[in-house]
Design a protein around this motif. Structure first.
Motif, PDB file in Angstrom:
ATOM      1  N   UNK A  63      22.909  35.350  -5.254  1.00  0.00           N
ATOM      2  CA  UNK A  63      22.898  34.721  -3.937  1.00  0.00           C
ATOM      3  C   UNK A  63      23.378  33.280  -4.026  1.00  0.00           C
ATOM      4  N   UNK A  64      24.047  32.833  -2.980  1.00  0.00           N
ATOM      5  CA  UNK A  64      24.457  31.433  -2.904  1.00  0.00           C
ATOM      6  C   UNK A  64      23.238  30.585  -2.596  1.00  0.00           C
ATOM      7  N   UNK A  65      23.368  29.300  -2.849  1.00  0.00           N
ATOM      8  CA  UNK A  65      22.240  28.390  -2.667  1.00  0.00           C
ATOM      9  C   UNK A  65      21.678  28.391  -1.253  1.00  0.00           C
ATOM     10  N   UNK A  66      22.505  28.558  -0.241  1.00  0.00           N
ATOM     11  CA  UNK A  66      22.008  28.502   1.130  1.00  0.00           C
ATOM     12  C   UNK A  66      21.282  29.776   1.554  1.00  0.00           C
ATOM     13  N   UNK A  67      21.399  30.858   0.780  1.00  0.00           N
ATOM     14  CA  UNK A  67      20.692  32.096   1.128  1.00  0.00           C
ATOM     15  C   UNK A  67      19.761  32.555   0.014  1.00  0.00           C
ATOM     16  N   UNK A  68      19.356  31.636  -0.865  1.00  0.00           N
ATOM     17  CA  UNK A  68      18.534  32.027  -1.999  1.00  0.00           C
ATOM     18  C   UNK A  68      17.134  32.486  -1.604  1.00  0.00           C
ATOM     19  N   UNK A  69      16.671  32.152  -0.405  1.00  0.00           N
ATOM     20  CA  UNK A  69      15.331  32.569  -0.007  1.00  0.00           C
ATOM     21  C   UNK A  69      15.220  34.075   0.153  1.00  0.00           C
ATOM     22  N   UNK A  70      16.351  34.769   0.264  1.00  0.00           N
ATOM     23  CA  UNK A  70      16.298  36.234   0.327  1.00  0.00           C
ATOM     24  C   UNK A  70      15.868  36.825  -1.006  1.00  0.00           C
ATOM     25  N   UNK A  71      15.974  36.080  -2.077  1.00  0.00           N
ATOM     26  CA  UNK A  71      15.534  36.540  -3.392  1.00  0.00           C
ATOM     27  C   UNK A  71      14.098  36.172  -3.711  1.00  0.00           C
ATOM     28  N   UNK A  72      13.406  35.577  -2.753  1.00  0.00           N
ATOM     29  CA  UNK A  72      12.020  35.145  -2.952  1.00  0.00           C
ATOM     30  C   UNK A  72      11.177  35.710  -1.820  1.00  0.00           C
ATOM     31  N   UNK A  73      10.072  36.327  -2.193  1.00  0.00           N
ATOM     32  CA  UNK A  73       9.152  36.879  -1.210  1.00  0.00           C
ATOM     33  C   UNK A  73       7.852  36.092  -1.295  1.00  0.00           C
ATOM     34  N   UNK A  74       7.395  35.564  -0.154  1.00  0.00           N
ATOM     35  CA  UNK A  74       6.162  34.783  -0.101  1.00  0.00           C
ATOM     36  C   UNK A  74       5.109  35.600   0.637  1.00  0.00           C
ATOM     37  N   UNK A  75       3.979  35.813  -0.020  1.00  0.00           N
ATOM     38  CA  UNK A  75       2.866  36.540   0.595  1.00  0.00           C
ATOM     39  C   UNK A  75       1.684  35.580   0.671  1.00  0.00           C
ATOM     40  N   UNK A  76       1.123  35.451   1.869  1.00  0.00           N
ATOM     41  CA  UNK A  76      -0.002  34.549   2.081  1.00  0.00           C
ATOM     42  C   UNK A  76      -1.210  35.392   2.478  1.00  0.00           C
ATOM     43  N   UNK A  77      -2.230  35.365   1.632  1.00  0.00           N
ATOM     44  CA  UNK A  77      -3.466  36.086   1.914  1.00  0.00           C
ATOM     45  C   UNK A  77      -4.652  35.217   1.557  1.00  0.00           C
ATOM     46  N   UNK A  78      -5.559  35.052   2.498  1.00  0.00           N
ATOM     47  CA  UNK A  78      -6.789  34.289   2.285  1.00  0.00           C
ATOM     48  C   UNK A  78      -6.501  32.896   1.757  1.00  0.00           C
ATOM     49  N   UNK A  79      -5.514  32.229   2.336  1.00  0.00           N
ATOM     50  CA  UNK A  79      -5.105  30.878   1.953  1.00  0.00           C
ATOM     51  C   UNK A  79      -4.715  30.757   0.479  1.00  0.00           C
ATOM     52  N   UNK A  80      -4.142  31.835  -0.075  1.00  0.00           N
ATOM     53  CA  UNK A  80      -3.596  31.819  -1.423  1.00  0.00           C
ATOM     54  C   UNK A  80      -2.206  32.438  -1.373  1.00  0.00           C
ATOM     55  N   UNK A  81      -1.327  31.936  -2.235  1.00  0.00           N
ATOM     56  CA  UNK A  81       0.064  32.380  -2.244  1.00  0.00           C
ATOM     57  C   UNK A  81       0.341  33.336  -3.397  1.00  0.00           C
ATOM     58  N   UNK A  82       1.150  34.330  -3.110  1.00  0.00           N
ATOM     59  CA  UNK A  82       1.759  35.168  -4.129  1.00  0.00           C
ATOM     60  C   UNK A  82       3.259  35.050  -3.939  1.00  0.00           C
ATOM     61  N   UNK A  83       3.970  34.693  -4.999  1.00  0.00           N
ATOM     62  CA  UNK A  83       5.409  34.511  -4.933  1.00  0.00           C
ATOM     63  C   UNK A  83       6.092  35.559  -5.804  1.00  0.00           C
ATOM     64  N   UNK A  84       7.055  36.267  -5.236  1.00  0.00           N
ATOM     65  CA  UNK A  84       7.850  37.244  -5.969  1.00  0.00           C
ATOM     66  C   UNK A  84       9.278  36.718  -6.068  1.00  0.00           C
ATOM     67  N   UNK A  85       9.751  36.523  -7.294  1.00  0.00           N
ATOM     68  CA  UNK A  85      11.104  36.028  -7.546  1.00  0.00           C
ATOM     69  C   UNK A  85      11.963  37.160  -8.088  1.00  0.00           C
ATOM     70  N   UNK A  86      13.132  37.346  -7.509  1.00  0.00           N
ATOM     71  CA  UNK A  86      14.146  38.255  -8.035  1.00  0.00           C
ATOM     72  C   UNK A  86      15.245  37.357  -8.572  1.00  0.00           C
TER      73      UNK A  86
END
Length: 119
Positions: A50-73
């Motif tokens: 992915x190009x720099x301006x669309x890199x967020x498509x390779x990252x998934x952010x999950x927010x549960x109970x005020x805690x973050x889970x980050x998935x990086x591809x």
């Protein structure tokens, strides 16, 4: 996208998960051995850088109970140790995202989708 909000003595703070993904992606790109984020075409099963301006498509952010889970591809550089790169990415992202948002990062999952030779 999901948002997370915090109550402070001055009022509420709401952070969109897109903001967290963009910041986490920029931190990840600073890590040695990371070539970029990977975009996966579910229909074809193809992986592309992915190009720099669309890199967020390779990252998934999950927010549960005020805690973050980050998935990086990610796509890593050829010849580097994947474990060393992953450990570096996890420690840098965890520290900087927690410092930036004030929200605890519970888990960071890294999916290595490809290897690329760097010129």
């Amino acid at each position: 996208m999901k948002e997370t909000s915090m109550n402070t003595h001055m009022g509420n703070i709401t952070i969109d998960s897109e903001v967290i993904a963009r910041y986490a992606g920029s931190v990840a790109m600073e890590c040695f051995g990371i070539v970029g984020m990977a975009g996966i075409n579910v229909k074809d099963g193809l992986v592309k850088l992915l190009k720099r301006d669309s890199m967020t498509r390779g990252i998934n952010v999950i927010i549960q109970k005020n805690k973050l889970t980050l998935n990086f591809h990610v796509i890593v550089a050829y010849g580097v140790g994947i474990l060393a790169v992953s450990d570096n990415l996890i420690s840098n992202v965890k520290y900087k995202v927690e410092e930036f948002t004030g929200i605890e990062v519970e888990k960071i999952n890294i999916f290595v989708e490809g290897v690329r030779v760097i010129d």
